[in-house]
Every structure is written in structure tokens, then in C-alpha cells.
Design an enzyme around this catalytic site. Structure first.
Site, short mmCIF file in Angstrom:
data_model
loop_
_atom_site.label_atom_id
_atom_site.label_comp_id
_atom_site.label_asym_id
_atom_site.label_seq_id
_atom_site.Cartn_x
_atom_site.Cartn_y
_atom_site.Cartn_z
N ASP A 135 59.74 77.89 43.71
CA ASP A 135 59.90 77.87 42.25
C ASP A 135 61.33 78.27 41.90
O ASP A 135 61.99 78.98 42.65
CB ASP A 135 58.97 78.91 41.60
CG ASP A 135 57.55 78.42 41.46
OD1 ASP A 135 57.29 77.22 41.67
OD2 ASP A 135 56.68 79.25 41.13
N ARG A 187 61.04 69.21 42.17
CA ARG A 187 60.25 69.26 40.94
C ARG A 187 61.24 69.42 39.79
O ARG A 187 62.11 70.29 39.84
CB ARG A 187 59.32 70.46 40.99
CG ARG A 187 58.48 70.64 39.75
CD ARG A 187 57.93 72.06 39.64
NE ARG A 187 57.12 72.45 40.76
CZ ARG A 187 56.88 73.73 41.07
NH1 ARG A 187 57.38 74.72 40.35
NH2 ARG A 187 56.13 74.02 42.11
P1 FDA Z 1 57.49 70.89 26.06
O1 FDA Z 1 57.60 72.38 26.04
O2 FDA Z 1 58.45 70.08 25.26
O3 FDA Z 1 56.01 70.50 25.68
C1 FDA Z 1 55.59 69.17 25.50
C2 FDA Z 1 54.14 69.21 25.01
O4 FDA Z 1 53.31 69.76 26.05
C3 FDA Z 1 53.87 70.14 23.83
O5 FDA Z 1 54.09 69.51 22.62
C4 FDA Z 1 52.42 70.50 24.03
O6 FDA Z 1 51.60 69.45 23.61
C5 FDA Z 1 52.30 70.60 25.53
N1 FDA Z 1 52.52 71.97 26.02
C6 FDA Z 1 53.64 72.45 26.64
N2 FDA Z 1 53.49 73.74 26.98
C7 FDA Z 1 52.27 74.09 26.58
C8 FDA Z 1 51.52 75.30 26.63
N3 FDA Z 1 52.01 76.41 27.17
N4 FDA Z 1 50.27 75.30 26.09
C9 FDA Z 1 49.75 74.18 25.54
N5 FDA Z 1 50.42 73.01 25.45
C10 FDA Z 1 51.64 72.97 25.96
N6 FDA Z 1 59.72 76.53 34.80
C11 FDA Z 1 60.68 77.18 35.48
O7 FDA Z 1 61.62 77.70 34.87
N7 FDA Z 1 60.63 77.24 36.86
C12 FDA Z 1 59.63 76.65 37.57
O8 FDA Z 1 59.63 76.72 38.81
C13 FDA Z 1 58.61 75.96 36.85
N8 FDA Z 1 57.58 75.34 37.51
C14 FDA Z 1 56.72 74.54 36.80
C15 FDA Z 1 55.75 73.78 37.47
C16 FDA Z 1 54.95 72.90 36.77
C17 FDA Z 1 53.93 72.08 37.51
C18 FDA Z 1 55.10 72.77 35.35
C19 FDA Z 1 54.28 71.79 34.57
C20 FDA Z 1 56.02 73.54 34.69
C21 FDA Z 1 56.82 74.45 35.38
N9 FDA Z 1 57.73 75.24 34.72
C22 FDA Z 1 58.68 75.92 35.44
C23 FDA Z 1 57.65 75.42 33.23
C24 FDA Z 1 58.56 74.46 32.49
O9 FDA Z 1 59.89 74.85 32.67
C25 FDA Z 1 58.23 74.42 30.98
O10 FDA Z 1 58.40 75.70 30.45
C26 FDA Z 1 56.82 73.95 30.65
O11 FDA Z 1 56.43 72.92 31.49
C27 FDA Z 1 56.74 73.43 29.19
O12 FDA Z 1 57.59 72.34 29.04
P2 FDA Z 1 57.10 70.81 28.94
O13 FDA Z 1 57.90 70.05 29.93
O14 FDA Z 1 55.66 70.69 29.13
O15 FDA Z 1 57.60 70.32 27.54
#
Ligand code: FDA
Length: 310
Positions: A135, A187
Site C-alpha cells: 500500500d 494499483r
Molecule cells: P471519489 O472519492 O471521487 O469517489 C467516487 C464515488 O465513489 C463517490 O461519488 C461515491 O459514490 C463513491 N465513494 C467513494 N468513496 C466512498 C466511501 N468512502 N463511501 C461510499 N462511497 C464512496 N489510498 C491510498 O492513499 N493508498 C492506498 O494504498 C490505497 N489503496 C486503495 C485500494 C483500493 C482497492 C481502493 C478502492 C482505494 C484505495 N485507496 C488508497 C483509497 C483511495 O485513495 C481513495 O481515497 C478512495 O478510493 C476514494 O476515491 P475514489 O477513487 O473512489 O473516488
């Protein structure tokens, strides 16, 4: 801008010890939507459940910023126990680790303990045909994590170890380019930590644009890409990009967090994409839970309602 202010407010409140005490006591019921229990057995059961729906699992023992070698070694032992317990359970072994949890930054016998423990974990994972993802944590750890990733790919191969790039960091495009010679399994995420504007883009539209750019560059370079987001418009764009550039479904997968957008996870799996849910578990769930709440205003209401219900 609102996103930044909201995230900062939630993470600042969450760091308050009395808030932590209250949430730990009252919100475990709500947290279980995002965390697959406190034990190895509950985590394995969660992977098996998802596996039945055609979704793969990525196990993550929660825990951050370990400050003594004893605690770091103990944490590494727990990850080894997880790998051993997952053997023969009918699903591919795949886990994520935070190098800070296994001793990154602590020097023991002249070597960084995070690297020593990562080697122990990777040796076992490789023997089991498994995969470990490192991570990415907050920005001061990026240099050392990428350097250790390079060392570990050299020793174990890119089919046993991967890592993460965060699109909110200005540096990530150059980091991706610099890793290309390893043919790395990466990732791509937007980034979850509270970072200063000197290192991370404050504007969400810029973070989203940088996200697409990183994924497209990684796919075009012929590497395996874990598209880790719940952002439907990005997911659609990646699918279209892949079709337009003749990139097969076997070169990428979609990854989402346990309990978030379960509908989307299922529909992508039904369309024949590889989908993997990141499944956190363990007693140390508070920091992870706070970051998920900080991502979405609606989640605060969800927590408060859950706490009032008791
Ligand atoms: P964004 O925040 O723009 O969200 C898009 C849409 O997704 C929202 O409108 C909502 O519908 C939905 N959504 C997003 N978050 C949600 C929540 N908490 N609850 C409900 N709905 C939600 N970060 C990091 O710094 N280091 C890492 O190693 C990782 N590893 C990692 C693994 C995996 C498999 C994922 C999916 C994410 C991570 N992250 C991470 C977290 C990442 O950086 C980020 O904070 C989250 O994925 C939220 O961003 P989105 O890309 O989903 O987009």
C-alpha cells in the site's frame, strides 16, 4: 475545494482521542460495513462469500505506524498467520501490507526492518502462489516505499509483488515512468491522506484527470493495472480506452473497497471483468474507518445514525 475542507475537518476531528474513544465504543456496528471483522476467520469468510459472487479478495490486516521492532515483528507474524490460514481455502491468496506496520523506518541489524519483514512475507506468499501489494501511505514514505518495491521486484518478480501510485501527488506521473523497466503491477488510486498543497493537487478535477492519465500511460506501456476507484465515469472511460487501444481484459482489473459500491462490483464481475475487493480486518480499524468517512459527507450521517441506534 469543499472536498478538501470536508476531508480535513473529518480527519482533524477523528484524530481527537475522546472522539476516537466514543466512535470505537459506539460505531463498531456501522464500521462492520467497511471492515470484515476483527479476526482472520471473519476475513477469510468474507473472501469466500465474495468469491461465490465472482469477486476476488485482497486481504488487509489493519494497523499503521508501528513504533518498535517488537510490534513490527509481531505484526509481520500476524500477516504470515493470515497467509498460512488462507492456504487451501479455495481462493487465490492476495493481501496488501503497509510497510510502516512491519517496521519501515526502524533499523535492525543494519537494515530497514520493513524490508526485512516484507521479504519474510513475500517468501511465504511466493511459496503459496500468492501476491502481496505494498500500500502507499503518506507522502514522506513514497521514496522509501518505491525504493523497497524496486528491491523486492528484483528478488521476487512482478507477479508476486505490486505497489500503489496516488494520482493526487504531483510526482506520480514521473514515478510511474521511472518504474516502467520493472514492468510493475501497479494499483492506481486517487489518494486518501491529508497532504499539503505543495505536494498534492488540492483540486478534485485535477486529481481525476491525473488518475486517467496514469492508468492510460500504464496500460499503454503494456503493464498490468489495478484500477482502484469507485468513480463510475473513470471506470467507463477506462473500459472505452481499453477497447480503443486493443488492451485485453486480462491486462487490468477493477478494485474497490469492501462494502462500497457493492452493486457496481457485482455488475462489473457479471460483465466478465476481474473485480477485487480490498478487505480490511483486525482490531485496529479506527484509522481506516475515519478515512472512509472523510471521503464522503453522506457517510458521516450514516455513522451518526448508526451510533444513535446504539
Ligand atoms: P471519489 O472519492 O471521487 O469517489 C467516487 C464515488 O465513489 C463517490 O461519488 C461515491 O459514490 C463513491 N465513494 C467513494 N468513496 C466512498 C466511501 N468512502 N463511501 C461510499 N462511497 C464512496 N489510498 C491510498 O492513499 N493508498 C492506498 O494504498 C490505497 N489503496 C486503495 C485500494 C483500493 C482497492 C481502493 C478502492 C482505494 C484505495 N485507496 C488508497 C483509497 C483511495 O485513495 C481513495 O481515497 C478512495 O478510493 C476514494 O476515491 P475514489 O477513487 O473512489 O473516488
Amino acid at each position: 475545494m469543499f472536498d478538501q475542507i470536508y476531508r480535513k475537518a473529518v480527519l482533524t476531528v477523528a484524530n481527537n482521542k475522546s472522539v476516537e474513544g466514543l466512535v470505537r465504543k459506539q460505531a463498531w456496528g456501522v464500521a462492520q460495513r467497511f471492515v470484515a471483522g476483527e479476526t482472520i476467520d471473519t476475513a477469510i469468510a468474507a473472501v469466500q462469500d465474495l468469491h461465490k459472487q465472482g469477486i476476488l479478495g485482497n486481504l488487509d490486516l489493519l494497523g499503521e505506524f508501528v513504533d518498535t521492532p517488537e510490534k513490527a515483528n509481531e505484526f509481520a507474524e500476524q500477516i504470515l498467520a493470515l497467509l498460512n490460514a488462507a492456504e487451501g481455502k479455495g481462493f487465490p491468496i492476495y493481501a496488501s501490507i503497509k510497510l510502516s506496520s512491519v517496521g519501515q523506518g526502524l533499523t535492525v541489524n543494519g537494515e530497514d526492518l520493513g524490508l526485512t519483514n516484507a521479504r519474510r512475507i513475500l517468501r511465504r506468499a511466493k511459496a503459496l502462489g500468492g501476491f502481496i501489494n505494498l500500500d502507499m501511505e503518506d507522502h514522506p514514505r513514497v521514496d522509501i516505499t518505491l525504493a523497497q518495491f524496486r528491491t523486492l521486484v528484483g528478488e521476487f518478480g512482478h507477479d508476486t509483488v505490486g505497489t500503489v501510485l496516488q494520482s493526487y501527488l504531483y510526482r506520480s506521473e514521473a514515478d510511474r515512468d521511472s518504474l516502467d523497466d520493472l514492468k510493475p503491477n501497479l494499483r492506481i488510486v486517487k489518494g486518501a491522506y491529508l497532504e499539503p498543497a505543495t505536494v498534492a493537487m488540492p483540486n478534485k478535477a485535477d486529481v481525476d484527470a491525473a488518475y486517467r492519465k496514469l492508468v492510460y500511460a500504464h496500460l499503454k506501456a503494456g503493464n498490468y493495472c489495478n484500477v482502484a476507484t469507485h468513480d463510475e465515469s473513470i471506470i467507463q472511460d477506462v473500459k472505452h480506452f481499453a477497447i480503443a487501444h486493443g488492451i485485453p481484459k486480462s491486462q487490468y482489473e477493477f478494485q474497490m473497497l469492501y462494502g462500497i459500491r457493492r452493486d457496481l462490483q457485482k455488475s462489473l464481475a457479471d460483465e466478465g471483468f476481474t473485480v477485487r475487493a480490498y478487505i480490511p480486518y483486525g482490531p485496529d480499524w479506527y484509522g481506516y474507518f475515519s478515512r472512509r468517512i472523510a471521503e464522503r459527507p453522506a457517510n458521516v450521517l450514516f455513522v451518526v445514525k448508526g451510533m444513535l441506534k446504539g
